[in-house]
Design a protein around this motif. Structure first.
Motif, PDB file in Angstrom:
ATOM      1  N   SER A  23      68.753   8.654  74.999  1.00  0.00           N
ATOM      2  CA  SER A  23      69.103   8.408  76.393  1.00  0.00           C
ATOM      3  C   SER A  23      70.364   7.558  76.475  1.00  0.00           C
ATOM      4  O   SER A  23      70.684   6.804  75.547  1.00  0.00           O
ATOM      5  N   GLU A  24      71.050   7.661  77.598  1.00  0.00           N
ATOM      6  CA  GLU A  24      72.264   6.869  77.787  1.00  0.00           C
ATOM      7  C   GLU A  24      71.949   5.379  77.799  1.00  0.00           C
ATOM      8  O   GLU A  24      72.762   4.559  77.378  1.00  0.00           O
ATOM      9  N   GLN A  25      70.764   5.020  78.264  1.00  0.00           N
ATOM     10  CA  GLN A  25      70.359   3.611  78.283  1.00  0.00           C
ATOM     11  C   GLN A  25      70.248   3.062  76.861  1.00  0.00           C
ATOM     12  O   GLN A  25      70.705   1.959  76.560  1.00  0.00           O
ATOM     13  N   THR A  26      69.657   3.878  75.986  1.00  0.00           N
ATOM     14  CA  THR A  26      69.523   3.462  74.584  1.00  0.00           C
ATOM     15  C   THR A  26      70.886   3.413  73.905  1.00  0.00           C
ATOM     16  O   THR A  26      71.182   2.480  73.143  1.00  0.00           O
ATOM     17  N   ILE A  27      71.719   4.406  74.199  1.00  0.00           N
ATOM     18  CA  ILE A  27      73.068   4.442  73.613  1.00  0.00           C
ATOM     19  C   ILE A  27      73.851   3.194  74.003  1.00  0.00           C
ATOM     20  O   ILE A  27      74.535   2.587  73.180  1.00  0.00           O
ATOM     21  N   ALA A  28      73.724   2.792  75.268  1.00  0.00           N
ATOM     22  CA  ALA A  28      74.450   1.623  75.758  1.00  0.00           C
ATOM     23  C   ALA A  28      73.974   0.341  75.088  1.00  0.00           C
ATOM     24  O   ALA A  28      74.740  -0.610  74.916  1.00  0.00           O
ATOM     25  N   ALA A  29      72.694   0.318  74.694  1.00  0.00           N
ATOM     26  CA  ALA A  29      72.128  -0.887  74.088  1.00  0.00           C
ATOM     27  C   ALA A  29      72.482  -1.020  72.610  1.00  0.00           C
ATOM     28  O   ALA A  29      72.363  -2.099  72.034  1.00  0.00           O
ATOM     29  N   LEU A  30      72.898   0.093  71.999  1.00  0.00           N
ATOM     30  CA  LEU A  30      73.208   0.089  70.575  1.00  0.00           C
ATOM     31  C   LEU A  30      74.717   0.121  70.351  1.00  0.00           C
ATOM     32  O   LEU A  30      75.465   0.673  71.158  1.00  0.00           O
ATOM     33  N   GLU A  31      75.160  -0.464  69.290  1.00  0.00           N
ATOM     34  CA  GLU A  31      76.579  -0.400  68.913  1.00  0.00           C
ATOM     35  C   GLU A  31      76.754   0.717  67.882  1.00  0.00           C
ATOM     36  O   GLU A  31      76.797   0.473  66.680  1.00  0.00           O
ATOM     37  N   LEU A  32      76.862   1.931  68.376  1.00  0.00           N
ATOM     38  CA  LEU A  32      76.955   3.095  67.510  1.00  0.00           C
ATOM     39  C   LEU A  32      78.414   3.384  67.149  1.00  0.00           C
ATOM     40  O   LEU A  32      79.317   3.167  67.965  1.00  0.00           O
ATOM     41  N   ASP A  33      78.618   3.898  65.957  1.00  0.00           N
ATOM     42  CA  ASP A  33      79.974   4.263  65.546  1.00  0.00           C
ATOM     43  C   ASP A  33      80.447   5.531  66.239  1.00  0.00           C
ATOM     44  O   ASP A  33      81.618   5.650  66.594  1.00  0.00           O
ATOM     45  N   VAL A  34      79.539   6.487  66.426  1.00  0.00           N
ATOM     46  CA  VAL A  34      79.898   7.755  67.065  1.00  0.00           C
ATOM     47  C   VAL A  34      78.777   8.183  67.995  1.00  0.00           C
ATOM     48  O   VAL A  34      77.592   8.123  67.625  1.00  0.00           O
ATOM     49  N   VAL A  35      79.156   8.625  69.186  1.00  0.00           N
ATOM     50  CA  VAL A  35      78.200   9.198  70.132  1.00  0.00           C
ATOM     51  C   VAL A  35      78.676  10.600  70.487  1.00  0.00           C
ATOM     52  O   VAL A  35      79.829  10.797  70.883  1.00  0.00           O
ATOM     53  N   PHE A  36      77.788  11.578  70.323  1.00  0.00           N
ATOM     54  CA  PHE A  36      78.106  12.971  70.643  1.00  0.00           C
ATOM     55  C   PHE A  36      77.558  13.304  72.023  1.00  0.00           C
ATOM     56  O   PHE A  36      76.365  13.090  72.300  1.00  0.00           O
ATOM     57  N   ARG A  37      78.435  13.802  72.879  1.00  0.00           N
ATOM     58  CA  ARG A  37      78.033  14.217  74.231  1.00  0.00           C
ATOM     59  C   ARG A  37      78.629  15.589  74.533  1.00  0.00           C
ATOM     60  O   ARG A  37      79.565  16.029  73.860  1.00  0.00           O
ATOM     61  N   LEU A  38      78.106  16.232  75.573  1.00  0.00           N
ATOM     62  CA  LEU A  38      78.718  17.460  76.046  1.00  0.00           C
ATOM     63  C   LEU A  38      80.023  17.121  76.763  1.00  0.00           C
ATOM     64  O   LEU A  38      80.146  16.047  77.368  1.00  0.00           O
ATOM     65  N   GLY A  39      80.970  18.057  76.702  1.00  0.00           N
ATOM     66  CA  GLY A  39      82.239  17.850  77.378  1.00  0.00           C
ATOM     67  C   GLY A  39      82.109  17.940  78.882  1.00  0.00           C
ATOM     68  O   GLY A  39      81.010  18.142  79.426  1.00  0.00           O
ATOM     69  N   LYS A  40      83.225  17.834  79.550  1.00  0.00           N
ATOM     70  CA  LYS A  40      83.271  17.776  81.018  1.00  0.00           C
ATOM     71  C   LYS A  40      82.541  18.934  81.687  1.00  0.00           C
ATOM     72  O   LYS A  40      81.824  18.757  82.662  1.00  0.00           O
ATOM     73  N   HIS A  41      82.713  20.149  81.173  1.00  0.00           N
ATOM     74  CA  HIS A  41      82.097  21.327  81.778  1.00  0.00           C
ATOM     75  C   HIS A  41      80.868  21.810  81.016  1.00  0.00           C
ATOM     76  O   HIS A  41      80.399  22.930  81.237  1.00  0.00           O
TER      77      HIS A  41
END
Length: 514
Positions: A23-41
Motif C-alpha cells: 500500500s502507499e501508506q506502507t511505502i511512505a513509512a519505509l525508506e525504500l531504494d526503489v518503488v515500482f508503480r504504474l505509469g500515468k496512463h
C-alpha cells in the motif's frame, strides 16, 4: 521468463511485508531504494528511485530503461522486470511494488509469458494490459496511413522517428505511419535497444509481405535497405553490427551446404554466434572484412554495409599510397622549377609527392627537416595542376613572418599576405578584392579564433580553391577550445588540408584526435 512474484522476496517478507503488493501508506513509512508503480496512463511500469543509491546504475544497465522527465521516474520494460528485481536483490537494495502495479503483473503473468515467448500473437488491448508497450497497431480508419505507434515515451519516439525535428512532430507522425516509415522506425529502435511490440494484425501484414521483402533484398544490386532486417531475415546477407562493423548472417543449413567453415578457418571472425532461429551471426573486423566479402561475391549486401565496403576500399587504396611513400627513399616530382626540385632533400621530395596524392594529411617531420618548404612546394604543385589556387596558413604568431620569408626565398612569384593587426586594414583585406593579388594568407592562432575573423575567412575561401595548412597543429588539440571550433568551420570548406607538427603526440595518441 521468471515473473516478479516468483523472484525471492527481500528481507522484510518474513515480517509480513509483501514487496510485490504494498500500500502507499506502507511505502511512505519505509525508506525504500526503489518503488515500482504504474505509469500515468496505467499502460507501463515506472521505477521511482531513491537518490544517492546504486539502484539507478543497476536499473539503467538494462536495455530500454530510461528516465521519463514528466513523471520523474524511470520507464521499466515489463519483459525485464524479473531481471531488474533480481539485480536489486543481489545488491541488497530494498524495493516494493504498489498494489495496483503488483496486481496487474500477477493477473497478466501467464499471458505476458506467452507473448514474450512468441507463442501468442496479441491484440493491442492484450499488449496494453500486459504492460508491453510501446507497440505498433493499425491506425484509426480516419488516418491516411495504415499503422500507428501507441504508448511511446518521448525518448522512445525519438529513437523510433529520429528524423522528425521535435516531440510535437514525432507525436503527430506516430499516429499515422506508412509501411516504409514503420519498418525504418522498427529498425532504428532495434539498434537503440528499444523493444517495439507488434499487434497480431501487424504481424499478419508483415508475414504476407515477407516474400516481397526477400525479393527486394535478393535483387537490389546497389544494397537493400537495412531497415528490412528488422522484419525479415534472408537466408544469407551482409549487414552491419551494432558497432557498425561487418556481419554475415546465414542460415545454419546453408552454411553447412557451402562449407562456410573453410572461410572462417582462412579468415578468422571476431564473433561467431547462433541465434534462436538457427541463423549464424558472423562478425569480421575491418582488417579482414574485404577478404571475406571477396570470398562470397554473390551474397546480398545492405546499403549501409555497401557504404562501409566502399570506405574500406578507399582506405586500402590510401594505405597502399602510404606504404609506397614510407618505403621510398626519393621521388621524381617533375616540377616546372627543376632547380627547386634539385635543391629539395630526398625526404622532402617524397613528402611533396605524398601531399600531392593525399588531399588530407598530417606531416609530422621533426624540427629542422623543412616542413615549411615541403608544404609550399606541395601547394605550388597543386596550384600548377589547378587543384588549388589559394593557401591559408594558420600558425603561431612567432612563425607568421617565417612563412612569408620562406615563400620569398624559394619562390620568385609566390606571395603570401599577412593578416594586419589594425581593425580597419584587417576588414579591408578580408572584405575587399585586395586578397586576389596574393597566392595565400598567413593568420596566427590568436586572430583566427575570433568569430569576426574566421567567419570572414570562411566567406573568402568559399569563392576559391583553398588549401588549409595548420602549422604547429598540436596547438588546436583541445576540442573544447575556440581555436578548434574556428578551424573546424574553416576546414569544412577546404577539400585540401594539411596539419604540420614536429610533436604530434606530446602526451599521448589522443592528442591528435582533434
Amino acid at each position: 521468463m521468471q515473473e516478479p512474484q516468483d523472484v525471492s522476496q527481500n528481507e522484510n517478507t518474513d515480517s509480513g511485508f509483501d514487496p510485490f503488493s504494498c500500500s502507499e501508506q506502507t511505502i511512505a513509512a519505509l525508506e525504500l531504494d526503489v518503488v515500482f508503480r504504474l505509469g500515468k496512463h496505467s499502460t507501463s511500469l515506472r521505477a521511482h528511485i531513491k537518490k544517492r543509491t546504486r539502484a539507478k546504475r543497476i536499473t539503467l544497465a538494462y536495455p530500454g530503461v530510461h528516465y521519463v522527465r514528466a513523471e520523474r521516474s524511470y520507464f521499466i520494460p515489463a519483459q525485464s522486470v524479473a531481471e531488474v528485481i533480481r539485480s536489486l536483490r543481489d545488491a541488497k537494495l530494498s524495493f516494493a511494488f504498489s498494489e495496483d502495479a503488483g496486481q496487474r503483473l500477477k493477473q497478466t503473468s501467464e499471458l505476458r509469458k506467452r507473448i514474450i515467448s512468441g507463442s501468442h500473437n496479441p491484440s493491442p488491448e492484450e499488449l496494453r494490459h500486459c504492460l508491453l508497450v510501446p507497440y505498433v497497431c493499425e491506425s484509426k480508419p480516419s488516418e491516411k496511413e495504415p499503422f500507428c505507434l501507441e504508448w511511446a515515451t518521448s525518448e522512445q519516439l525519438k529513437q523510433f522517428l529520429p528524423n522528425e525535428k521535435d516531440h510535437k512532430h514525432r507525436k503527430r507522425r506516430a499516429r499515422a505511419l506508412s509501411e516504409r516509415v514503420c519498418i525504418e522506425g522498427l529498425y532504428q529502435s532495434q539498434r537503440a535497444g528499444v523493444k517495439i511490440w507488434l499487434s497480431k494484425s501487424i504481424e499478419r501484414f508483415l508475414r504476407k509481405r515477407e516474400d516481397a521483402y526477400l525479393r527486394n533484398i535478393r535483387n537490389n544490386k546497389n544494397g537493400f535497405a537495412d531497415a528490412l532486417l528488422s522484419v525479415v531475415t534472408p537466408p544469407c546477407c551482409w549487414s552491419l553490427t551494432e558497432s557498425l562493423g561487418g556481419r554475415l548472417i546465414m542460415a545454419k543449413d546453408l552454411a553447412e551446404e557451402i562449407s562456410l567453415s573453410k572461410l572462417t578457418d582462412a579468415i578468422p571472425p571476431v564473433a561467431f554466434v547462433e541465434n534462436s532461429r538457427g541463423f549464424l551471426m558472423i562478425d569480421f573486423d575491418n582488417q579482414h572484412l574485404l577478404d571475406a566479402v571477396d570470398s562470397l561475391k554473390n551474397v546480398p549486401r545492405s546499403k549501409l554495409f555497401t557504404d562501409l565496403v566502399q570506405k574500406l576500399i578507399v582506405r586500402r587504396e590510401r594505405m597502399a599510397v602510404r606504404d609506397a611513400h614510407l618505403s621510398a627513399r626519393d621521388w621524381k616530382l617533375n616540377l616546372q622549377d627543376q632547380a627547386l626540385e634539385a635543391k629539395l632533400y630526398p625526404h622532402q621530395r617524397v613528402a611533396v609527392h605524398w601531399l600531392g596524392e593525399t588531399p588530407r594529411a598530417m606531416l609530422g617531420d621533426d624540427m629542422g627537416l623543412g616542413k615549411t618548404l615541403t608544404l609550399l612546394t606541395a601547394f605550388r604543385m597543386k596550384q600548377q595542376n589547378a587543384e588549388c589556387d589559394f593557401l591559408l596558413v594558420v600558425c603561431p604568431n612567432s612563425l607568421v613572418h617565417n612563412w612569408v620569408s620562406e615563400a620569398c626565398s624559394w619562390f620568385s612569384d609566390l606571395t603570401l599576405a599577412v593578416l594586419p593587426s589594425a581593425k580597419k586594414t584587417k576588414e579591408k583585406l578580408l572584405s575587399g578584392s585586395e586578397l586576389t593579388k596574393y597566392d595565400g594568407l598567413v593568420v596566427n592562432f590568436e586572430a583566427v579564433r575570433r568569430k569576426e575573423v574566421y567567419s570572414k575567412l570562411a566567406s573568402v575561401i568559399a569563392s576559391v580553391k583553398p588549401m588549409l595548412c595548420v602549422d604547429e597543429s598540436q596547438r588546436a588539440k583541445n576540442p573544447q577550445s575556440q581555436t578548434f571550433a574556428a578551424l573546424r568551420e574553416l576546414s569544412a570548406k577546404c577539400s585540401h588540408r594539411v596539419l604540420l607538427s614536429g610533436t604530434p603526440t606530446p602526451k599521448g595518441i589522443s592528442d591528435i584526435w582533434s
